[in-house]
Design an enzyme around this catalytic site. Structure first.
Site, PDB file in Angstrom:
ATOM      1  N   HIS A  87     -93.084  77.262  78.328  1.00  0.00           N
ATOM      2  CA  HIS A  87     -93.226  75.732  77.512  1.00  0.00           C
ATOM      3  C   HIS A  87     -94.034  75.895  76.295  1.00  0.00           C
ATOM      4  O   HIS A  87     -94.708  77.001  76.189  1.00  0.00           O
ATOM      5  CB  HIS A  87     -93.678  74.644  78.387  1.00  0.00           C
ATOM      6  CG  HIS A  87     -95.058  74.903  79.070  1.00  0.00           C
ATOM      7  ND1 HIS A  87     -96.486  74.974  78.047  1.00  0.00           N
ATOM      8  CD2 HIS A  87     -95.543  74.990  80.302  1.00  0.00           C
ATOM      9  CE1 HIS A  87     -97.272  75.297  79.181  1.00  0.00           C
ATOM     10  NE2 HIS A  87     -96.959  75.230  80.355  1.00  0.00           N
TER      11      HIS A  87
HETATM   12  P1  TYD Z   1     -97.747  73.144  84.162  1.00  0.00           P
HETATM   13  O1  TYD Z   1     -98.154  72.769  82.824  1.00  0.00           O
HETATM   14  O2  TYD Z   1     -96.291  73.230  84.421  1.00  0.00           O
HETATM   15  O3  TYD Z   1     -98.449  74.665  84.459  1.00  0.00           O
HETATM   16  P2  TYD Z   1     -98.237  76.005  83.721  1.00  0.00           P
HETATM   17  O4  TYD Z   1     -98.274  75.894  82.294  1.00  0.00           O
HETATM   18  O5  TYD Z   1     -99.461  76.875  84.315  1.00  0.00           O
HETATM   19  O6  TYD Z   1     -96.881  76.738  84.268  1.00  0.00           O
HETATM   20  O7  TYD Z   1     -98.438  72.148  85.493  1.00  0.00           O
HETATM   21  C1  TYD Z   1     -98.313  72.310  86.764  1.00  0.00           C
HETATM   22  C2  TYD Z   1     -98.142  71.030  87.217  1.00  0.00           C
HETATM   23  O8  TYD Z   1     -99.629  70.682  87.308  1.00  0.00           O
HETATM   24  C3  TYD Z   1     -97.654  69.878  86.751  1.00  0.00           C
HETATM   25  O9  TYD Z   1     -97.004  69.280  87.849  1.00  0.00           O
HETATM   26  C4  TYD Z   1     -98.468  69.157  85.940  1.00  0.00           C
HETATM   27  C5  TYD Z   1     -99.666  69.189  86.546  1.00  0.00           C
HETATM   28  N1  TYD Z   1    -100.784  68.923  85.439  1.00  0.00           N
HETATM   29  C6  TYD Z   1    -101.523  68.042  85.607  1.00  0.00           C
HETATM   30  O10 TYD Z   1    -101.264  67.025  86.136  1.00  0.00           O
HETATM   31  N2  TYD Z   1    -102.715  68.028  84.523  1.00  0.00           N
HETATM   32  C7  TYD Z   1    -102.837  69.050  83.517  1.00  0.00           C
HETATM   33  O11 TYD Z   1    -103.831  69.154  82.862  1.00  0.00           O
HETATM   34  C8  TYD Z   1    -102.110  69.941  83.793  1.00  0.00           C
HETATM   35  C9  TYD Z   1    -102.151  71.420  82.838  1.00  0.00           C
HETATM   36  C10 TYD Z   1    -100.952  70.345  84.733  1.00  0.00           C
END
Ligand code: TYD
Length: 131
Positions: free
Chosen positions: A50
């Site tokens: 992303h």
């Molecule tokens: P995501 O950003 O998809 O993780 P990565 O970038 O490591 O692949 O986040 C995974 C899950 O965690 C998603 O359901 C959203 C949640 N999340 C939060 O609630 N707060 C946050 O600050 C972050 C980074 C993620």
């Protein structure tokens, strides 16, 4: 890549062990609104996939190692993070993935904005249109 930077952190070494530190606006160029960490990543898994419209981040391998693959739509660069005394500054608007996590690796991420799902671009074609 524009604005992407490895930042060396202060390292205080003495007989009792090592200490490193991150202060907002001093060691990294933004106010820290949020911290999160990624751990217990199963072998072979990828994270990220992303970009953020506004959020900037600073990523440190507090333990173990992993790769951060950055892509600005024109060029792609891989950074292997494996020490707790430096980190990778990722400006807004850059597509990123994280993979190659070692066993027991721990990624600390300091973020410039509060969590906001609307700030994410999770579709690569949409990212290319965005930039
Ligand atoms: P995501 O950003 O998809 O993780 P990565 O970038 O490591 O692949 O986040 C995974 C899950 O965690 C998603 O359901 C959203 C949640 N999340 C939060 O609630 N707060 C946050 O600050 C972050 C980074 C993620």
């Amino acid at each position: 890549m524009d604005g992407v930077q490895i930042i060396q952190l202060q390292k205080y070494l003495d007989a009792r062990g090592n200490l490193s530190v991150i202060e907002q606006f001093k060691d990294i160029p933004f106010k820290i609104e949020r911290s999160y960490w990624i751990y217990d990543v199963p072998g072979g898994e990828k994270r990220g996939g992303h970009a953020y419209r506004e959020n900037q981040e600073f990523i440190v391998a507090l333990s173990g190692s992993f790769d951060v693959i950055l892509d600005n739509g024109k060029e792609k660069e891989t950074f292997h993070l494996n020490r707790s005394y430096y980190g990778l500054l990722v400006p807004k608007g850059i597509w990123r993935e994280m993979d190659n996590f070692s066993t027991n690796s721990l990624a600390l991420i300091l973020a410039s904005t509060k969590y906001d799902e609307n700030d994410y671009i999770r579709d690569y074609q949409e990212y290319l249109r965005f930039i």
